[in-house]
Design a protein around this motif. Structure first.
Motif, PDB file in Angstrom:
ATOM      1  N   SER A  23      -7.142  -5.084  -3.560  1.00  0.00           N
ATOM      2  CA  SER A  23      -6.648  -3.670  -3.104  1.00  0.00           C
ATOM      3  C   SER A  23      -5.132  -3.870  -2.659  1.00  0.00           C
ATOM      4  O   SER A  23      -4.652  -5.006  -2.457  1.00  0.00           O
ATOM      5  N   PRO A  24      -4.342  -2.758  -3.072  1.00  0.00           N
ATOM      6  CA  PRO A  24      -2.865  -2.851  -2.536  1.00  0.00           C
ATOM      7  C   PRO A  24      -2.644  -3.150  -1.205  1.00  0.00           C
ATOM      8  O   PRO A  24      -1.766  -4.049  -0.966  1.00  0.00           O
ATOM      9  N   GLY A  25      -3.434  -2.760  -0.357  1.00  0.00           N
ATOM     10  CA  GLY A  25      -3.174  -2.930   1.193  1.00  0.00           C
ATOM     11  C   GLY A  25      -3.195  -4.176   1.482  1.00  0.00           C
ATOM     12  O   GLY A  25      -2.553  -4.664   2.705  1.00  0.00           O
ATOM     13  N   ILE A  26      -3.960  -5.192   0.859  1.00  0.00           N
ATOM     14  CA  ILE A  26      -4.307  -6.430   1.385  1.00  0.00           C
ATOM     15  C   ILE A  26      -2.876  -7.269   0.963  1.00  0.00           C
ATOM     16  O   ILE A  26      -2.526  -8.124   1.545  1.00  0.00           O
ATOM     17  N   ARG A  27      -2.209  -6.834  -0.100  1.00  0.00           N
ATOM     18  CA  ARG A  27      -0.794  -7.346  -0.429  1.00  0.00           C
ATOM     19  C   ARG A  27       0.041  -7.313   0.394  1.00  0.00           C
ATOM     20  O   ARG A  27       0.771  -7.962   0.734  1.00  0.00           O
ATOM     21  N   VAL A  28       0.230  -6.019   0.976  1.00  0.00           N
ATOM     22  CA  VAL A  28       1.012  -5.550   2.034  1.00  0.00           C
ATOM     23  C   VAL A  28       0.850  -6.184   3.057  1.00  0.00           C
ATOM     24  O   VAL A  28       2.019  -6.920   3.715  1.00  0.00           O
ATOM     25  N   LEU A  29      -0.140  -6.520   3.596  1.00  0.00           N
ATOM     26  CA  LEU A  29      -0.589  -7.352   4.864  1.00  0.00           C
ATOM     27  C   LEU A  29      -0.031  -8.907   4.616  1.00  0.00           C
ATOM     28  O   LEU A  29       0.250  -9.434   5.624  1.00  0.00           O
ATOM     29  N   GLU A  30      -0.396  -9.364   3.357  1.00  0.00           N
ATOM     30  CA  GLU A  30       0.060 -10.846   3.032  1.00  0.00           C
ATOM     31  C   GLU A  30       1.444 -10.700   3.316  1.00  0.00           C
ATOM     32  O   GLU A  30       2.105 -11.729   3.712  1.00  0.00           O
TER      33      GLU A  30
END
Ligand code: MN
Length: 260
Positions: A23-30
């Motif tokens: 998901s794109p959101g987990i990349r942002v959180l990383e």
């Protein structure tokens, strides 16, 4: 209150979510986590687990696949991911902090009882690790403004790490459905409650049998001031401490009288 103050630079951070490892959101959180530490690990579900809540897979084995250095996928739920990460993968040096998200869509009010994003933070909290759930609100039909979470995430986590982390408590963070420049600040809130309209869709499948499909929450009516629901309506970042002792303390005395 446990004094778990952590220096951000020396912090081992574990990331998970319920939208899945791609998901794109987990990349942002990383990205947010890497702004705080070089020691970042991701263990997330292979497939989307939104609405999985705090479910644990017990009737079949689980597999942990290494996708890239420090990134793993699990064919299970967000809770399974935290269990495998803390008790096996990182058992020699458990994470100092668990961050879950960023979920595509807010997790406020009664969402907390369904959310796999919140459940990953719940599981970490039960294992004694400070944890926060992060979710990004968006408006129907509009793109998800991930840049809002990315802009405010590191500052919020740094502020949280500067104080002792409260016992048995996860922090539920929701970013409003507007770009960073239109965000009107932080609000420390309580968990709200919405009046929810019927969200069941009905249809007939190709074999003529009726089916039912649970749709997204449709709110009717306004929000109580001071709640997570109200903060998002005001375009504020909502920050809610969620306590994992579910006892309704004021009711204890009355029930003790009834059963005395
Ligand atoms: Mn989700």
């Amino acid at each position: 209150m446990a004094d778990l103050r952590i220096e951000p630079g020396r912090c081992r951070i574990l990331i998970s979510n319920d939208d899945g490892i791609n998901s794109p959101g987990i990349r942002v959180l990383e990205k947010i986590a890497r702004a705080l530490s070089d020691d970042v690990w991701t263990v997330a579900p292979e497939l989307e687990q939104s609405g999985a809540s705090h479910s644990l897979t017990t009737r079949r084995p689980l597999r942990l696949h290494e996708i890239a250095p420090h990134r793993y996928a699990v064919d299970g739920t967000p809770t399974d991911c935290i269990v495998l990460a803390v008790k096996r993968l990182l058992r020699d040096r458990p994470p100092d902090l668990v961050l879950s998200g960023i979920n595509g869509g807010s997790n406020v009010g009664e969402d907390l009882t369904y959310s796999g994003t919140v459940a990953a933070a719940m599981e970490a909290t039960l294992l004694g690790i400070p944890a926060a759930a992060l979710s990004q609100d968006f408006r129907d039909g509009a793109p998800i403004p991930w840049e809002t979470g990315e802009a405010f995430g590191p500052d919020i986590i740094r502020r949280l790490l500067r104080r002792p982390w409260p016992d048995s408590t996860l922090i539920n963070i929701n970013f409003p459905a507007v770009p960073p420049g239109k965000t009107t600040g932080y609000a420390v809130t309580s968990q709200g409650r919405r009046e929810i309209a019927d969200n069941l869709m009905e249809g007939v499948d190709p074999r003529g049998r009726p089916y039912y499909w649970i749709g997204p929450v449709r709110e009717v009516g306004g929000a109580h001031p001071g709640t997570d629901v109200a903060a998002l309506l005001d375009n504020k970042v909502s920050i809610t401490p969620i306590f994992l002792d579910l006892t309704n303390v004021p009711v204890l005395a009355d029930l003790r009288e009834a059963f005395g």
